[in-house]
Design an enzyme around this catalytic site. Sequence first.
Site, PDB file in Angstrom:
ATOM      1  N   LYS A 305      40.901  59.778  25.567  1.00 53.24           N
ATOM      2  CA  LYS A 305      40.376  60.182  24.264  1.00 53.24           C
ATOM      3  C   LYS A 305      38.924  60.627  24.386  1.00 53.24           C
ATOM      4  O   LYS A 305      38.226  60.276  25.343  1.00 53.24           O
ATOM      5  CB  LYS A 305      40.479  59.017  23.271  1.00 53.24           C
ATOM      6  CG  LYS A 305      41.897  58.643  22.891  1.00 53.24           C
ATOM      7  CD  LYS A 305      41.892  57.516  21.873  1.00 53.24           C
ATOM      8  CE  LYS A 305      43.290  57.098  21.499  1.00 53.24           C
ATOM      9  NZ  LYS A 305      43.986  58.116  20.702  1.00 53.24           N
ATOM     10  N   ARG A 343      54.193  54.350  19.505  1.00 56.57           N
ATOM     11  CA  ARG A 343      55.587  54.524  19.091  1.00 56.57           C
ATOM     12  C   ARG A 343      56.550  54.003  20.148  1.00 56.57           C
ATOM     13  O   ARG A 343      57.641  53.539  19.829  1.00 56.57           O
ATOM     14  CB  ARG A 343      55.857  55.986  18.757  1.00 56.57           C
ATOM     15  CG  ARG A 343      55.667  56.962  19.883  1.00 56.57           C
ATOM     16  CD  ARG A 343      55.497  58.377  19.369  1.00 56.57           C
ATOM     17  NE  ARG A 343      54.287  58.498  18.574  1.00 56.57           N
ATOM     18  CZ  ARG A 343      53.896  59.633  18.018  1.00 56.57           C
ATOM     19  NH1 ARG A 343      54.614  60.732  18.176  1.00 56.57           N
ATOM     20  NH2 ARG A 343      52.790  59.678  17.311  1.00 56.57           N
TER      21      ARG A 343
END
Length: 495
Positions: A305, A343
């Site tokens: 990130k 997820r």
Amino acid sequence: MGFLKVFSKTRCVMNKLNIKLIRKFSDSCQEASGEINQKLDSSKKGLVLGVYQCGKKLELTPVGQELDQKSGGKILQHLNELSERMKLGQAFVLTDVVPEYSAVALASLGPKDPGYNQLEALDETRENLRWAVGAGVRVLQNRGCGDISVQADAEHDAAAEAAELAAWRFEEFRSVEERQPACRLSLHGQAGDEGPGGAWHAGSVLGRAQNWARFLSDMPANKMTPIDLGQAALDTLCPLGVTVEAREREWIEAQNMQAFLTVARGSCEEPIFLECNYRGDKESRPPVVIAAKGVTFDSGGLCLKKRESMVENRGSMAGAAAVLGALRALAELQIEDTDMEGRLMLADALVYGQAVHKPELVIDVATFTRGVLQALGGAACGCYTESEALWRDVTAAGARSGDRAWRLPLWDYYRRQITDDPSVDLRNKGSGKATSCLGAAFLKSFVCCSWLHVDTTGVGKLAHGSAPPYLSARRMTGRPARTLVALLQRLAAAP
């Protein structure tokens, strides 16, 4: 010429007089600011007093009118001077007006009884009260008041929520000598409502539970590892009657949770699968399963990130923190991209929860994608469900708590974008740009009963946009813990 000289001198005298009046007013009236600048003193008592905005005029509540009489009209005098400055979310503190209080905070409640705003999907009477109480508590703490009473004509639970949320500070790494003592919060003039079963007590429980979620989210990753999070859940929830089991790697491997283990390989910290069970309803009724993302730090893996977003990513377990906070409140009341790891972990949790507990409803909560932040700007969490009745309950719960949700689509359009690669069954990233919708479509593949997916990116970490006065923009929010509690309470009360 003589007339002009006289006029000039008169104006000069008036300017000096105005300066003296402003200085005198400033000495006794201070606007709310964000940080506590004095050590809290339990002997200093403060009172938050709401003020209604009736057109261009300000009006005291009935209790405020009684206190004004006791002060000899001082409160109303100051109120008249504040008429141009008082707005919703602002509070001004007065000193030396009533002898039993060191300071009185006048806080704007906005218009009288605005009720439910359908366009905003918000109970504005309750949320305006939270804004007023939050601003009032903060300005009184700034003046060193360690014992604060809140005056509220109704909606005592909403007032208590805001008081607890506004009074909380993250001070884990300050020396003991430098920490602020706990601030005592109470309801003015209605002590009976503060006990168990009272609305003020219920609101205090909700506020403290969200503050615990804020604490868990705000802890740095090296001090809130998976084991630390599991221990915090054991220490806090077990005494309340919640069964907490912290499952270690061997158990996870035995359950063949390969998606979960794949994510865990990216860290030197040992993984924990945390399972909490609470039964507050009839034993014969199928349970509700809530799965939440609890990644204690999210660097993005190989898809690292940007450094600007790293500061927030200790809050990648904010979904888990909000669910743990909701459990605490309910128990106290007795009611393809390595950056898409959340997820994957939730997929195993969803399958396990349904296989073991046979629920009537599955809820998952996670800080999922920045897509929902870009779409909603931090004003609400994104929700996905195929049930119209469940969505109505979610909307009502958000309107009551002030933490709103917005429904996003679960169309087949997004399912096709995660199944369009013939080499795999499902893609955890997908081929489209609607990242939040694709994440929901991925999870939907693992659910075979009524389901609600809550994407809290933008509300669950640091506050984005205009944070309400009862939350600090520089700290984690703990949202939407109170909305989850309100939703579960509505579901439990339904036939």
